[in-house]
Design a protein around this motif. Structure first.
Motif, PDB file in Angstrom:
ATOM      1  N   GLY A 110       2.588  36.919 -23.129  1.00  0.00           N
ATOM      2  CA  GLY A 110       1.470  37.639 -23.174  1.00  0.00           C
ATOM      3  C   GLY A 110       1.259  38.750 -24.110  1.00  0.00           C
ATOM      4  O   GLY A 110       2.363  39.206 -24.712  1.00  0.00           O
ATOM      5  N   LEU A 111       0.347  39.422 -24.451  1.00  0.00           N
ATOM      6  CA  LEU A 111       0.061  40.584 -25.196  1.00  0.00           C
ATOM      7  C   LEU A 111       0.696  41.844 -25.087  1.00  0.00           C
ATOM      8  O   LEU A 111       1.401  42.394 -25.870  1.00  0.00           O
ATOM      9  CB  LEU A 111      -1.722  40.975 -25.516  1.00  0.00           C
ATOM     10  N   GLY A 112       1.009  42.047 -23.739  1.00  0.00           N
ATOM     11  CA  GLY A 112       1.697  43.404 -23.381  1.00  0.00           C
ATOM     12  C   GLY A 112       3.323  43.049 -23.686  1.00  0.00           C
ATOM     13  O   GLY A 112       4.133  43.853 -24.304  1.00  0.00           O
ATOM     14  N   HIS A 113       3.749  41.883 -23.360  1.00  0.00           N
ATOM     15  CA  HIS A 113       5.245  41.359 -23.531  1.00  0.00           C
ATOM     16  C   HIS A 113       5.423  41.527 -25.240  1.00  0.00           C
ATOM     17  O   HIS A 113       6.434  41.931 -25.598  1.00  0.00           O
ATOM     18  CB  HIS A 113       5.212  39.880 -22.958  1.00  0.00           C
ATOM     19  N   ALA A 114       4.407  41.062 -25.997  1.00  0.00           N
ATOM     20  CA  ALA A 114       4.378  41.058 -27.550  1.00  0.00           C
ATOM     21  C   ALA A 114       4.547  42.494 -27.869  1.00  0.00           C
ATOM     22  O   ALA A 114       5.561  42.730 -28.659  1.00  0.00           O
ATOM     23  CB  ALA A 114       3.206  40.399 -27.975  1.00  0.00           C
ATOM     24  N   PRO A 217       4.145  56.339 -26.991  1.00  0.00           N
ATOM     25  CA  PRO A 217       5.154  55.505 -26.769  1.00  0.00           C
ATOM     26  C   PRO A 217       5.383  55.290 -25.254  1.00  0.00           C
ATOM     27  O   PRO A 217       6.336  54.358 -24.810  1.00  0.00           O
ATOM     28  CB  PRO A 217       6.480  56.272 -27.569  1.00  0.00           C
ATOM     29  N   ALA A 218       4.780  56.230 -24.422  1.00  0.00           N
ATOM     30  CA  ALA A 218       4.890  56.116 -22.969  1.00  0.00           C
ATOM     31  C   ALA A 218       4.310  54.615 -22.394  1.00  0.00           C
ATOM     32  O   ALA A 218       4.842  54.081 -21.365  1.00  0.00           O
ATOM     33  CB  ALA A 218       4.046  57.260 -22.220  1.00  0.00           C
ATOM     34  N   ILE A 219       3.624  53.992 -23.381  1.00  0.00           N
ATOM     35  CA  ILE A 219       3.331  52.805 -22.951  1.00  0.00           C
ATOM     36  C   ILE A 219       4.295  51.570 -22.759  1.00  0.00           C
ATOM     37  O   ILE A 219       4.378  50.968 -21.963  1.00  0.00           O
ATOM     38  CB  ILE A 219       2.299  51.892 -24.029  1.00  0.00           C
ATOM     39  N   PHE A 220       5.523  51.970 -23.386  1.00  0.00           N
ATOM     40  CA  PHE A 220       6.561  51.175 -23.163  1.00  0.00           C
ATOM     41  C   PHE A 220       7.293  50.990 -21.867  1.00  0.00           C
ATOM     42  O   PHE A 220       7.484  49.998 -21.369  1.00  0.00           O
ATOM     43  CB  PHE A 220       7.691  51.145 -24.324  1.00  0.00           C
ATOM     44  N   GLU A 221       7.339  52.209 -21.237  1.00  0.00           N
ATOM     45  CA  GLU A 221       7.940  52.098 -19.900  1.00  0.00           C
ATOM     46  C   GLU A 221       6.955  51.784 -18.872  1.00  0.00           C
ATOM     47  O   GLU A 221       7.169  51.015 -18.027  1.00  0.00           O
ATOM     48  CB  GLU A 221       8.240  53.343 -19.683  1.00  0.00           C
ATOM     49  N   CYS A 222       5.680  52.051 -19.198  1.00  0.00           N
ATOM     50  CA  CYS A 222       4.589  51.273 -18.365  1.00  0.00           C
ATOM     51  C   CYS A 222       4.554  49.722 -18.596  1.00  0.00           C
ATOM     52  O   CYS A 222       4.595  49.044 -17.373  1.00  0.00           O
ATOM     53  CB  CYS A 222       3.241  51.739 -18.737  1.00  0.00           C
ATOM     54  N   LEU A 223       4.833  48.931 -19.606  1.00  0.00           N
ATOM     55  CA  LEU A 223       4.808  47.753 -19.549  1.00  0.00           C
ATOM     56  C   LEU A 223       6.018  47.039 -19.066  1.00  0.00           C
ATOM     57  O   LEU A 223       5.867  46.266 -18.321  1.00  0.00           O
ATOM     58  CB  LEU A 223       4.701  47.312 -21.184  1.00  0.00           C
ATOM     59  N   ALA A 230      -3.343  38.627 -15.457  1.00  0.00           N
ATOM     60  CA  ALA A 230      -4.551  37.391 -15.479  1.00  0.00           C
ATOM     61  C   ALA A 230      -3.812  36.330 -16.593  1.00  0.00           C
ATOM     62  O   ALA A 230      -3.056  36.526 -17.536  1.00  0.00           O
ATOM     63  CB  ALA A 230      -5.648  38.062 -16.597  1.00  0.00           C
ATOM     64  N   GLY A 231      -3.950  34.971 -15.950  1.00  0.00           N
ATOM     65  CA  GLY A 231      -3.516  34.013 -16.757  1.00  0.00           C
ATOM     66  C   GLY A 231      -1.892  33.914 -16.695  1.00  0.00           C
ATOM     67  O   GLY A 231      -1.161  33.190 -17.448  1.00  0.00           O
ATOM     68  N   GLY A 232      -1.467  34.600 -15.655  1.00  0.00           N
ATOM     69  CA  GLY A 232       0.237  34.494 -15.559  1.00  0.00           C
ATOM     70  C   GLY A 232       0.919  35.220 -16.627  1.00  0.00           C
ATOM     71  O   GLY A 232       2.121  35.238 -16.730  1.00  0.00           O
ATOM     72  N   GLU A 233       0.195  36.084 -17.606  1.00  0.00           N
ATOM     73  CA  GLU A 233       0.906  36.718 -18.571  1.00  0.00           C
ATOM     74  C   GLU A 233       0.840  38.247 -18.399  1.00  0.00           C
ATOM     75  O   GLU A 233       0.186  38.917 -17.572  1.00  0.00           O
ATOM     76  CB  GLU A 233      -0.080  36.517 -19.920  1.00  0.00           C
ATOM     77  N   LEU A 234       1.982  38.748 -18.921  1.00  0.00           N
ATOM     78  CA  LEU A 234       1.989  40.263 -19.148  1.00  0.00           C
ATOM     79  C   LEU A 234       0.858  40.860 -19.978  1.00  0.00           C
ATOM     80  O   LEU A 234       1.120  40.877 -21.018  1.00  0.00           O
ATOM     81  CB  LEU A 234       3.403  40.880 -19.539  1.00  0.00           C
ATOM     82  N   GLN A 235      -0.003  41.433 -19.426  1.00  0.00           N
ATOM     83  CA  GLN A 235      -1.269  41.954 -20.112  1.00  0.00           C
ATOM     84  C   GLN A 235      -1.112  43.386 -20.578  1.00  0.00           C
ATOM     85  O   GLN A 235      -0.874  44.128 -19.780  1.00  0.00           O
ATOM     86  CB  GLN A 235      -2.392  41.835 -19.218  1.00  0.00           C
ATOM     87  N   LEU A 236      -1.377  43.709 -21.572  1.00  0.00           N
ATOM     88  CA  LEU A 236      -1.505  44.983 -22.269  1.00  0.00           C
ATOM     89  C   LEU A 236      -2.328  45.804 -21.546  1.00  0.00           C
ATOM     90  O   LEU A 236      -2.267  46.966 -21.212  1.00  0.00           O
ATOM     91  CB  LEU A 236      -1.834  44.971 -23.830  1.00  0.00           C
ATOM     92  N   THR A 237      -3.537  45.331 -21.042  1.00  0.00           N
ATOM     93  CA  THR A 237      -4.453  45.965 -20.293  1.00  0.00           C
ATOM     94  C   THR A 237      -3.696  46.501 -18.973  1.00  0.00           C
ATOM     95  O   THR A 237      -3.951  47.648 -18.572  1.00  0.00           O
ATOM     96  CB  THR A 237      -5.596  45.273 -20.046  1.00  0.00           C
TER      97      THR A 237
END
Ligand code: G1P
Length: 294
Positions: A110-114, A217-223, A230-237
């Motif tokens: 997923g995009l979040g994982h990327a 950079p706080a997004i990293f902890e959130c992710l 959605a779609g079983g993927e780690l979503q950036l959204t």
């Protein structure tokens, strides 16, 4: 202290199934629009917006991307010997362009994982994410427009566009509140909530996320706290929805014309429009198109 956006992440580990068989042995990011690979448009946009460090998230079968941004010794030597100076300059300018780092995403989760894969390379500074599929033709590069918003707000900024009808289900969709006054009037919104690929009846608005993000950079902890969506993927959204609970985030309706080159029709339209704009091809190509009995 104000922070500068120096680093740009390009998730490029996707399998490109929408373009099979062309993408069986070739990354979709390397498909050319006229004569330039799709990803190079994004890299040039990031550089023109002030980024000098490019981080490409790759996977299996993506070596052509690394080769593209590397020195091509044999090709340069041949062009030099044949005195093809124009072509030599084009080829050299690509490898001279930038410092590129590569991170392997072993599985397309997923995009979040990327984006999370780039955590160590980004460190504790705000950064950009560009989805190469979204090629945006704009007088002022879209990321540069967003950097201007970031410079004023020091908050995360997402590029958005209005999307009509059922097509909204292909996007991350925002619930927003307009920001009145100021330099970005009518284009700047404070984000209240967001949802990835909602059913049309569940979409909170018509305002869709397009593939340009400036994130703190706080997004990293959130992710790392986000479960698959959605779609079983780690979503950036989904990660950004967590970020929203901690920080103010803005949506910016950019000025420019976006082409979804991940879609076959979008790819064809982009090819035609970019070819028509070319000084060397535009004239004869226009004549050719006019002569088609449509
Ligand atoms: C991704 C994002 C989505 C965004 C879209 C923009 O989706 O997950 O939120 O709206 O890019 O192009 P994808 O197109 O990878 O399915």
């Amino acid at each position: 202290m104000t922070m500068k956006i120096r680093k740009a992440i390009f998730p490029a580990a996707g399998l490109g199934t929408r373009f099979l068989p062309a993408t069986k042995a070739q990354p979709k990011e390397m498909l050319p629009l006229v004569d330039k690979p799709i990803i190079q448009y994004g890299v040039e946009e990031a550089m023109a917006s002030g980024c000098d460090q490019i981080i490409i998230i790759t996977g299996r079968g993506k070596q052509a991307i690394e080769d593209h941004f590397d020195v091509s010794y044999e090709l340069e030597k041949m062009l030099e010997e044949r005195k093809k100076t124009d072509l030599l300059q084009i080829v050299r300018s690509i490898s001279d362009m930038i410092h590129v780092a590569y991170v392997r995403q072993k599985e397309a989760l997923g995009l979040g994982h990327a984006v999370l894969m780039a955590k160590e390379l980004v460190g504790n500074e705000p950064f950009a994410v560009l989805l190469a599929d979204d090629v945006i033709d704009a007088e002022v590069p879209v990321l540069k427009q967003m950097v201007q918003v970031f410079e004023q707000t020091q908050c995360s900024v997402l590029a958005t566009q209005m999307v009509e009808g059922k097509a909204i289900s292909s996007y991350g969709v925002l619930d927003v509140k307009p920001v009145s006054g100021g330099q970005f009037a009518n284009r700047l919104f404070e984000i209240k909530n967001m949802v990835e690929k909602p059913k049309p009846e569940d979409a909170p608005s018509k305002q869709a996320i397009i593939g340009r993000y400036i994130l703190t950079p706080a997004i990293f902890e959130c992710l790392s706290e986000t479960a698959a969506g959605a779609g079983g993927e780690l979503q950036l959204t989904d990660g950004m929805r967590l970020l929203l609970q901690k920080e103010t985030m803005y949506a910016y309706v950019y000025e420019g014309r976006r082409h979804d080159t991940g879609d076959k029709l979008g790819f064809l339209k982009a090819t035609v429009e970019f070819a028509l704009k070319r000084a060397d091809l535009g004239g004869p190509f226009r004549e050719y198109l006019k002569g088609l009995k449509l």
